[in-house]
Design a protein around this motif. Structure first.
Motif, PDB file in Angstrom:
ATOM      1  N   GLU A 194       0.828  -1.217   0.000  1.00  0.00           N
ATOM      2  CA  GLU A 194       0.000   0.000   0.000  1.00  0.00           C
ATOM      3  C   GLU A 194       0.859   1.262   0.000  1.00  0.00           C
ATOM      4  O   GLU A 194       0.603   2.198  -0.764  1.00  0.00           O
ATOM      5  N   LEU A 227       2.219   1.786  -3.363  1.00  0.00           N
ATOM      6  CA  LEU A 227       1.202   2.277  -4.306  1.00  0.00           C
ATOM      7  C   LEU A 227       0.847   3.744  -4.049  1.00  0.00           C
ATOM      8  O   LEU A 227       0.408   4.448  -4.947  1.00  0.00           O
ATOM      9  N   ARG A 228       1.032   4.174  -2.834  1.00  0.00           N
ATOM     10  CA  ARG A 228       0.741   5.568  -2.508  1.00  0.00           C
ATOM     11  C   ARG A 228       1.959   6.472  -2.682  1.00  0.00           C
ATOM     12  O   ARG A 228       1.888   7.671  -2.428  1.00  0.00           O
ATOM     13  N   ILE A 257       1.316  11.337  -7.214  1.00  0.00           N
ATOM     14  CA  ILE A 257       0.762  10.128  -6.594  1.00  0.00           C
ATOM     15  C   ILE A 257       0.262  10.432  -5.179  1.00  0.00           C
ATOM     16  O   ILE A 257      -0.746   9.876  -4.736  1.00  0.00           O
ATOM     17  N   LEU A 306      -7.740   3.907  -1.331  1.00  0.00           N
ATOM     18  CA  LEU A 306      -7.019   3.765  -2.589  1.00  0.00           C
ATOM     19  C   LEU A 306      -7.997   3.919  -3.745  1.00  0.00           C
ATOM     20  O   LEU A 306      -9.166   3.555  -3.627  1.00  0.00           O
ATOM     21  N   GLN A 327      -5.299   1.298  -7.805  1.00  0.00           N
ATOM     22  CA  GLN A 327      -4.399   0.956  -6.689  1.00  0.00           C
ATOM     23  C   GLN A 327      -4.924  -0.260  -5.933  1.00  0.00           C
ATOM     24  O   GLN A 327      -4.186  -1.176  -5.588  1.00  0.00           O
ATOM     25  N   LYS A 328      -6.229  -0.236  -5.689  1.00  0.00           N
ATOM     26  CA  LYS A 328      -6.854  -1.340  -4.958  1.00  0.00           C
ATOM     27  C   LYS A 328      -6.663  -2.654  -5.731  1.00  0.00           C
ATOM     28  O   LYS A 328      -6.329  -3.688  -5.155  1.00  0.00           O
ATOM     29  N   PHE A 333       5.578   2.058  -9.558  1.00  0.00           N
ATOM     30  CA  PHE A 333       4.133   2.082  -9.316  1.00  0.00           C
ATOM     31  C   PHE A 333       3.505   3.464  -9.258  1.00  0.00           C
ATOM     32  O   PHE A 333       2.404   3.645  -9.782  1.00  0.00           O
ATOM     33  N   PRO A 334       4.150   4.451  -8.657  1.00  0.00           N
ATOM     34  CA  PRO A 334       3.530   5.784  -8.712  1.00  0.00           C
ATOM     35  C   PRO A 334       3.215   6.197 -10.159  1.00  0.00           C
ATOM     36  O   PRO A 334       2.107   6.667 -10.453  1.00  0.00           O
ATOM     37  N   VAL A 341       0.452   3.848 -11.711  1.00  0.00           N
ATOM     38  CA  VAL A 341      -0.878   4.142 -11.174  1.00  0.00           C
ATOM     39  C   VAL A 341      -1.439   5.405 -11.821  1.00  0.00           C
ATOM     40  O   VAL A 341      -2.603   5.447 -12.234  1.00  0.00           O
ATOM     41  N   SER A 369      -4.652   5.506 -14.118  1.00  0.00           N
ATOM     42  CA  SER A 369      -5.844   6.258 -13.670  1.00  0.00           C
ATOM     43  C   SER A 369      -6.271   7.240 -14.739  1.00  0.00           C
ATOM     44  O   SER A 369      -7.461   7.450 -14.955  1.00  0.00           O
TER      45      SER A 369
END
Lengths: 799, 286, 162
Positions: free
Chosen positions: A16, A19-20, C74, C84, C88-89, C103-104, C107, C111
């Motif tokens: 998480e 991802l953030r 992000i 999220l 992301q989820k 990943f940032p 994502v 999106s």
């Protein structure tokens, strides 16, 4: 009773934050008062340093420290201490550091680095192994005899940094037989850059007389030791911590920027951050080495391999680094997979005036497997046998003898080949009508290993019932520290995996560990953790036995509780036991350790090998379908299938993720990622524009099956699963392209120009005139002496 | 009134202001998307001392599709160009060039003007596409406007003289079929190692009345393939036939050796790219 | 005079040179380290941010050219304390993450794609990712997550419309 944690798809606890965008990698690190550093690198491949003057740089705006070779007297290495931190007197590769600067801003540091006066007198450069091995070639390390040998046993001499040999049986007699077919093949493999998205990066401070280094590494302990040696300080005066690492793949399996930052921190009294630019990563990454390979085999009519000889030249670049160690792996990869009669192998690390190479996921196994499997297909063509049938007959099984005389346990590859047949069922056997391209398919096998070696672990049972696991393991992305390790601890202590806190690596708190790589995290750190848990459990049960007024043998740990066997309602929580223990015995902790058991080989068979036999061999079978565009040379992967020996799958979903990712990297190695060296000794691919990593459109979903049940000394029967997925990919692709085109594929990567050249005959065949056809032509020592030292062993028939 | 963010970056709102600034300051460098210019340090070149951003100039921002001509502002991004010409039959090849170059995020910022003005970038996609379209480049000076045919524009050094600004390109509309074929080493995402862009005038029945074929990335500067154009004129529009004709004429090219591909490869794949460009220009609907 | 740019919904003053890459300003001045400097030449996508909803390589974008456009990083996509976003989820659920560096950017790129088209095909997803390199995962779970998120987006929208 909750579901078993072993074999479950535990999610990652770090996902998480990643991802953030919250995860702080070493490259994101910042400290108050932090300086930025830059290196000055040489721009010639071979030269004498006439003058190095940092006076002007010291006076530049914002500059707080400048350091050079005078500040770092030591040399380091893995087998031979041949590598100084900064070039001393001599430049041996284009990009070699000569000075480091710390300044208030990065721009100031770079400007000052550029302002350093460096006068070089060019020397003749050996840019290829052929040049280095030519008679009369300049010695890149004229003082090689004086270097400290950290490991004994390898032959060295001239530009051969290390030589390892395997001699088992009489190949001469076998090749002379008139009932065998002799097949000889030559192969060339290019370098591959690990290219993790996070470059090598670190922040160093100098506190209370000690160096404290936060770094992006796979090997905190190795960084600690190498830094101390280079700086000439006590090992105990270096502390290394590692946050989340943004990809390693072997690049970060050696010390990198840490000593530069450490020196600058001490000189300036300020925290110092040093991060490689991508260009520096391209020019100086410890790539998978390029290699030149010659193999010849004597094969009977019914496909028995009665003798095999091979020479593998590995380009270690200007310094030995990992390569002397990796010469070991030729015996266990190129000398593996198949039952062999007599065998003689030479594996040499050769100095050149190019950037040093190093470890990359499955290391030389990736090209040795390419060479071996292509050679195997050439054997099949020569004797007219179906390649899958040949493999079925010849793969090692229970009781087979390996190249160094190791006896393998269990039938693994054979049943895995059968499993692959099932996996293949239903796959299209060609291209749709109207597609002008050429179709090819190949099935290849591979042998790799778990790099066992020492690990230590401590577990603390906290009074709240949680457990803290302390190791020097680093989370480099594979998830082992986030998934398999907490799963193993959870299983051992009967606590939920969420209750297991995993301490980030810190050499001040965790015991020695050889590093995260070689597929060893789950196995070695897992085994050390299991041992630590056993120790803690024993203490826990003693205290609980008192509380429950029973014997420790009657107790079980599950669901976070200590229970009595057969008395389901009498139990107390681990938290209660731990809290009670704190009062009566003191807090409960356990410690454990692990190292390889040292599986036996045939004495005298292997010389210069750091691993003579594999404690945990791992096997894999890959298969791929390709379409080759005969007009442009493009190879499209149509389908990819894997059957992988995992021993026991701790977290199957995580293993599947490793297979997909490893295959994608292998496709890069096989098809796209090319490193070439210009006349100036400089790597020509200076960034990700020209160094082509596979993109989302270049990969396919891998169909993978995990093969369980092969013997393993790993915890719960596990084997490492993260490294091997890349092993067979170049082999599978190259064999499939050969089958599609009908051409002898001898060189990787198979870029479109190379494939088109192959199809049209415009691609020159690799010139391996510097590798003698006979094994005898490629050894430093007198071959007859070597033979005299080898065991007398009649292996005319493969066992 | 231009927004002067400081001495390094000027953002004029009108063409007039931009031309005044360029005339007064010979060291100022126009910047559009910045994707080439910002990489100067990676090429071992310094970033320009002062830049003039063209992104706020309305005159340079749009694509005007009219009856007889199409005018494309220098500040139009690849992605915006691809969207604007989508469905315009005679500009199909230009759209294909604009929608496949580099990667999506770069296409959103890299502009027509930047692609044309950057002499050091042989792999530009829009250059051969506009060559095949026989476009004219519009270069504004303080006191005049130049219309320079593409071929001549590419021969100039520098392409855009100091004090002037590339404001756009103009393409005359014709009844034509156009197609663009680029060859990357991966499926996509790298610069093309060879590009063929073509426009075909076709008679009823499929005979080629006029062919304009441009080749990019093969030599240091994109150029028209006049020998092939002549060979194609009057023949039937057929991809395989065209590829055959190309095959006999590739010797006229001297492919550049580069890190990404050797010179022989760039020329060797040209017939295939001709075939693909034909197929892109004349998609079989049946 | 100092520049001002809008980052994650807030007006932020920027000191210094307008030719500084936006990425440097985000990371060094604003401590928004989610966007990464990896290749520095627009080929890896680790530095991706959204400008008015469109993915951009912030390593090649002079901060002075951002102008009025809204910068979304992000950190601003799913701000602290909020759930999220669907992609992301889906990545979390698919165990897609490995080292995490890409990943940032992944994502944000995805999106933006899903904003534009709530049910893209697998080919469209792969094409949208041409400028985003992942060195660890081999992409499949990222693509799978995007497909799953697109279905989630569609499902959410249907939920709302009901």
């Amino acid at each position: 009773m909750t579901a078993p944690v072993i074999g479950s798809d535990l999610p990652r606890r770090d996902a998480e934050d990643k991802l953030r965008g919250r995860t702080r990698y070493a490259m994101d690190s910042g400290r108050p008062g932090m300086l930025h550093a830059a290196l000055r690198r040489a721009d010639q491949p071979a030269a004498r340093i006439r003058r190095l003057d940092v006076t002007a740089a010291r006076r530049m705006p914002g500059v707080r420290a400048v350091v050079t070779a005078a500040d770092a007297p030591g040399r380091y290495g893995i087998a031979v201490a041949d590598h100084p931190l900064f070039a001393i007197d001599t430049i041996r590769y284009n990009g070699e550091p000569v000075a480091a600067v710390a300044a208030e801003t990065l721009e100031q540091a770079r400007a000052a680095a550029d302002a350093i006066l460096l006068e070089l007198e060019p020397l003749p450069a050996n840019l290829t192994m052929a040049e280095s091995l030519a008679s009369g070639a300049r010695e890149i390390h004229p003082d090689w005899r004086d270097y400290q040998e950290l490991v004994a046993g390898g032959s060295r001499g001239g530009n051969v940094a290390w030589e390892a040999t395997v001699i088992r049986g009489d190949t001469d007699a076998a090749f002379a037989r008139d009932d065998v077919t002799v097949v000889e093949s030559e192969f060339v493999a290019g370098r591959q850059n690990q290219a993790p998205l996070e470059p090598r990066a670190c922040v160093a401070t100098y506190e209370d007389g000690r160096f404290v280094i936060e770094t992006s590494t796979q090997v905190p302990w190795a960084v600690r030791n190498a830094t101390a040696n280079l700086l000439g300080v006590n090992v105990a005066d270096v502390r290394v911590t590692a946050p989340a690492v943004g990809g390693g793949f072997g690049l970060k399996f050696e010390m990198a920027l840490e000593p530069f930052a450490a020196l600058l921190a001490r000189a300036s009294g300020r925290p110092v951050k040093l991060v490689n630019r991508r260009e520096e990563e391209m020019l100086t990454a410890l790539c998978r080495e390029n290699a030149d390979i010659r193999i010849r085999s004597a094969v009977s009519r019914d496909g028995e391999i009665v003798a095999r000889e091979a020479t593998v030249l590995m380009d270690c670049g200007a310094y030995g680094g990992e390569q002397p160690f990796l010469t070991t792996m030729t015996a266990h990869t190129l000398g593996a997979n198949y039952r062999l009669g007599a065998v003689r192998l030479v594996s040499r690390a050769v100095y050149t005036n190019t950037a040093p190479t190093g470890a990359f996921r499955a290391c030389n196994g990736a090209y040795n497997t390419f060479a071996l499997e292509r050679h195997t297909d050439e054997i099949c063509a020569a004797i007219g046998m179906d390649p899958v049938e040949f493999r079925r007959r010849n793969v090692v099984g229970d009781g087979s003898m390996g190249a160094t005389g190791q006896i393998f346990e269990g039938d693994v590859l054979g049943p895995m080949l059968e499993r692959m047949e099932t996996l293949r069922a239903g796959a299209a056997g060609g291209l749709p009508a109207g597609d002008r391209r050429l179709f090819g398919r190949a099935t290849v096998v591979g042998t790799w290993f778990v790099f066992v070696g020492p690990s230590a672990a401590t577990v603390n049972i906290n009074p709240d019932g949680s457990v803290t696991l302390v190791t020097a393991g680093v989370e480099i992305g594979s998830g082992s520290m986030m998934q398999a390790l907490p799963q193993i601890v959870s299983h051992s202590l009967g606590v939920p995996p969420e209750s297991v806190v995993v301490r980030a690596a810190d050499t001040d708190s965790a015991g020695f560990d050889i590093g995260v790589g070689g597929g060893r995290t789950t196995v070695s750190l897992g085994a050390a953790s299991t041992a630590a848990c056993d120790d803690a459990r024993r203490k826990l049960l003693e205290v609980a036995a008192d509380l429950l007024e029973t014997a420790p043998e009657d107790l079980v740990l599950e669901d976070g509780h200590v229970g009595i066997v057969g008395v389901p309602d009498q139990r107390i929580s681990i938290a209660q036991v731990a809290a009670h223990a704190q009062l009566v015995t003191g807090p409960i902790s356990g410690s454990g350790s692990f190292t390889g058991r040292g599986t036996g080989s045939l004495p005298g068979c292997a010389a210069g090998h750091m691993i003579e036999a594999l404690d945990i061999p791992i096997f894999t079978v890959h298969e791929c379908d390709v379409a080759v565009d005969a007009d442009t040379g493009h190879v499209q992967i149509l389908a990819y299938r894997v059957v992988q020996d995992v021993g026991r799958a701790i977290n199957p979903r995580a293993i599947h993720g490793q297979i997909q990712g490893g295959v994608a990297q292998g496709l890069g190695y096989a098809l796209h990622e090319e490193v070439t060296i210009g006349a100036d000794g400089c790597i020509r691919q200076r960034g990700l524009e020209t160094y082509r990593l596979p993109l989302a459109q270049d990969v396919v979903p891998v169909q993978a099956e995990l093969f369980e049940g092969a013997p393993s000394i790993g915890p719960l029967g596990a084997k490492g699963a993260g490294e091997i997925p890349i092993l067979n990919v170049a082999a599978a692709v190259a064999c499939a392209v050969a089958n599609a085109t009908g051409k002898r594929v001898r060189q990787i990567p198979l870029t479109p120009p190379r494939v088109l050249g192959l199809i049209t005959g415009m691609e020159p065949q690799p010139n391996l005139s510097h590798v003698g056809s006979s094994w005898r032509d490629n050894v430093l020592d007198d071959p007859d002496e070597l033979l005299a030292r080898s065991p007398v062993h009649d292996t005319a028939t493969p066992s | 009134m231009s927004t002067v963010t400081n001495e390094r970056l000027f953002i004029p709102q009108t063409l007039r202001e931009a031309l005044d600034l360029l005339a007064e300051d010979s060291a100022i460098t126009p910047i559009a998307g910045g994707t080439w210019l910002m990489r100067a340090p990676l090429r071992g070149e310094p970033l320009p001392g002062r830049c003039l951003a063209i992104g706020a100039i309305d005159e340079l921002a749009g694509v005007q599709i009219e009856e007889a001509t199409v005018t494309i502002g220098a500040g139009v991004s690849h992605a915006a160009l691809a969207r604007a010409v989508d469905g315009v039959p005679d500009l199909r090849g230009l759209g294909q060039a604009a929608m496949k170059s580099a990667n999506p995020a770069i296409r959103e910022v890299a502009t027509v003007g930047g692609n044309l003005a950057t002499g050091g970038f042989p792999a530009a996609d829009l250059v051969p596409a506009l060559l095949a379209m026989d476009a004219e480049v519009i270069v504004a000076h303080r006191d005049r406007e130049e219309r320079v045919p593409m071929t001549r524009f590419l021969e100039r050094e520098p392409r855009v003289p100091p004090g002037s600004l590339l404001t756009g390109v103009r393409v005359a509309r014709r009844r034509q079929s156009s197609g663009h074929a680029r060859l990357t080493m991966r499926t996509a995402g790298d610069y093309a190692v060879a590009i063929v862009s073509l426009c075909l005038g076709l008679q009823e029945g499929g005979t080629i009345t006029e062919a304009r074929v441009a080749v990019g990335s093969v030599e240091p500067t994109p150029r028209r393939w006049t020998e092939l154009e002549q060979a194609l004129a009057g023949s039937r529009a057929d991809a395989a036939t065209a590829a055959q004709a190309a095959d006999s004429l590739v010797a006229g090219f001297n492919g550049r050796d580069g890190v990404e591909a050797p010179g022989w490869y760039r020329t060797r794949v040209l017939p295939t790219l001709v075939r693909r460009a034909f197929e892109a220009a004349l998609p079989r609907t049946a | 005079m100092p520049l001002e740019i809008n980052v994650n919904g807030e007006a932020r003053a920027v000191q210094g040179d307008p030719m500084t890459p936006l990425l440097t300003v985000l990371r060094e001045e604003m401590h928004l380290t989610g966007a990464k400097l990896s290749c520095g030449e627009g080929f890896c996508g680790a530095c991706t941010v959204l400008l008015d909803g469109t993915p951009a390589m912030s390593c090649l974008m002079p901060v002075g050219l951002v102008g009025e456009r809204a910068v979304l990083t992000i950190e601003g996509l799913a701000p602290a304390g909020s759930e999220l976003v669907p992609v992301q989820k889906a990545m979390l659920d698919n165990d897609a993450v490995q080292c995490g560096m890409c990943f940032p950017g992944m994502v944000l790129t995805l999106s933006a794609l899903l904003q534009q088209n709530d049910s893209p095909s697998e080919d469209m997803i792969r094409e949208a990712l041409v400028g985003n390199i992942c060195r660890c995962t081999g992409y499949e779970r990222i693509v799978a997550a995007a497909l799953e998120a697109s279905r989630a987006t569609v499902a959410d929208a249907q939920e709302v419309s009901r």
